[in-house]
Scaffold this motif. Sequence first.
Motif, PDB file in Angstrom:
ATOM      1  N   GLN A 247      42.074  53.779  45.019  1.00  0.00           N
ATOM      2  CA  GLN A 247      41.535  52.939  44.314  1.00  0.00           C
ATOM      3  C   GLN A 247      43.244  52.767  43.604  1.00  0.00           C
ATOM      4  O   GLN A 247      43.299  51.670  43.004  1.00  0.00           O
ATOM      5  CB  GLN A 247      40.606  53.313  42.521  1.00  0.00           C
ATOM      6  CG  GLN A 247      40.402  52.897  41.708  1.00  0.00           C
ATOM      7  CD  GLN A 247      40.018  51.984  41.942  1.00  0.00           C
ATOM      8  OE1 GLN A 247      40.068  50.914  42.906  1.00  0.00           O
ATOM      9  NE2 GLN A 247      38.786  51.449  40.782  1.00  0.00           N
ATOM     10  N   ILE A 250      44.998  50.370  44.935  1.00  0.00           N
ATOM     11  CA  ILE A 250      45.022  48.665  44.840  1.00  0.00           C
ATOM     12  C   ILE A 250      45.281  48.748  43.425  1.00  0.00           C
ATOM     13  O   ILE A 250      45.555  47.446  43.483  1.00  0.00           O
ATOM     14  CB  ILE A 250      43.503  48.547  44.746  1.00  0.00           C
ATOM     15  CG1 ILE A 250      42.438  48.971  46.157  1.00  0.00           C
ATOM     16  CG2 ILE A 250      42.461  47.017  44.271  1.00  0.00           C
ATOM     17  CD1 ILE A 250      41.368  48.637  46.396  1.00  0.00           C
ATOM     18  N   PHE A 266      38.178  44.143  44.459  1.00  0.00           N
ATOM     19  CA  PHE A 266      38.199  45.763  45.232  1.00  0.00           C
ATOM     20  C   PHE A 266      37.859  46.855  44.127  1.00  0.00           C
ATOM     21  O   PHE A 266      37.583  47.327  43.768  1.00  0.00           O
ATOM     22  CB  PHE A 266      39.335  45.639  46.302  1.00  0.00           C
ATOM     23  CG  PHE A 266      38.542  44.811  47.568  1.00  0.00           C
ATOM     24  CD1 PHE A 266      37.094  45.130  48.442  1.00  0.00           C
ATOM     25  CD2 PHE A 266      39.035  44.033  48.382  1.00  0.00           C
ATOM     26  CE1 PHE A 266      37.351  44.565  49.194  1.00  0.00           C
ATOM     27  CE2 PHE A 266      38.407  42.800  49.356  1.00  0.00           C
ATOM     28  CZ  PHE A 266      37.415  43.809  49.801  1.00  0.00           C
ATOM     29  N   HIS A 267      38.682  46.514  43.257  1.00  0.00           N
ATOM     30  CA  HIS A 267      39.382  48.050  41.888  1.00  0.00           C
ATOM     31  C   HIS A 267      37.612  47.784  41.324  1.00  0.00           C
ATOM     32  O   HIS A 267      37.722  48.928  40.962  1.00  0.00           O
ATOM     33  CB  HIS A 267      39.982  46.890  40.839  1.00  0.00           C
ATOM     34  CG  HIS A 267      40.933  48.217  40.223  1.00  0.00           C
ATOM     35  ND1 HIS A 267      42.034  49.235  40.734  1.00  0.00           N
ATOM     36  CD2 HIS A 267      41.097  48.384  39.607  1.00  0.00           C
ATOM     37  CE1 HIS A 267      42.411  49.902  40.344  1.00  0.00           C
ATOM     38  NE2 HIS A 267      42.285  49.751  38.883  1.00  0.00           N
TER      39      HIS A 267
END
Length: 289
Positions: A247, A250, A266-267
């Motif tokens: 995380q 990203i 995606f985060h």
Amino acid sequence: MPDRLRHLDDWLRGWGWASLVANGVLVVTGGVVRLTGSGLGCPTWPRCTEESFTPHGAYNVHSVIEFGNRMLTYVLVAVAVATFVAAWQSGRRDLRRIALVMALGIPAQAVIGGITVLTDLNPWIVSFHLLCSLAIIGVAVLFLQRVDHPAPVVARGPVVGLAWATFAAAWLVLYVGTVVTGSGPHAGDVKAPRNGLDPLQLSQLHADVVFLFVGLTVGLLFTLLATGASAPARTAVVVLLALEVGQGAIGFVQYFTDLPIVLVGFHMLGAALISASVTHVLLRVREPA
């Protein structure tokens, strides 16, 4: 009787996972709504338009995306009701209470979503909308834990305190992350307001609390190793740490590449996974048996 109880546990576990996954999907689809600028694709609530509950006669890509996200609420309601029915049939009060919280959380989320639309995507309400979904994900993890561990022995002491501190840091990271988003470009609609805060300063604050979160997680892992904690607890912390690293990677990449939509999506998925994982860690450390 044992076969029947085993079958019921499998049934409960299945619906618990369904609740967890469905609410994770809601976080992602909510992100799609915002990132595609579709937040006001249905400009009012509870109707989609002033004339209809559906975007009939006014179809465009934004209205379809927003209306599709609203329709997911019915899937969540069906899953929540089925989970509560299964919990009721189990005869266990703890599962009934947790399932009821999850079930009530769905209409509450729908109302918050409606207020979000009626306030033209006020960034503070949008933040609250996301945080509620993340909280329901945590409750779903608690439900799954209770299915397998109906009468846990709760540990106490500094190690549990460190686990609670890690849990609190995780939620601080999640909250500050929503505020950062509220100051950035992905408002959900070109006319939606921003919170007026400085994105650069907020991003720095977010990075600082992330470092705190990671540091507490590493400290918790070494503490569990030093005290000979159970393998499930250590594994849960390792999984959480891996999610944090992914995380964080990203987050840094999206910051230095001007927040591309795919990475931000995606985060948001990562935020849902962090909520589930940190809840699992707390439960494993707090209930070592």
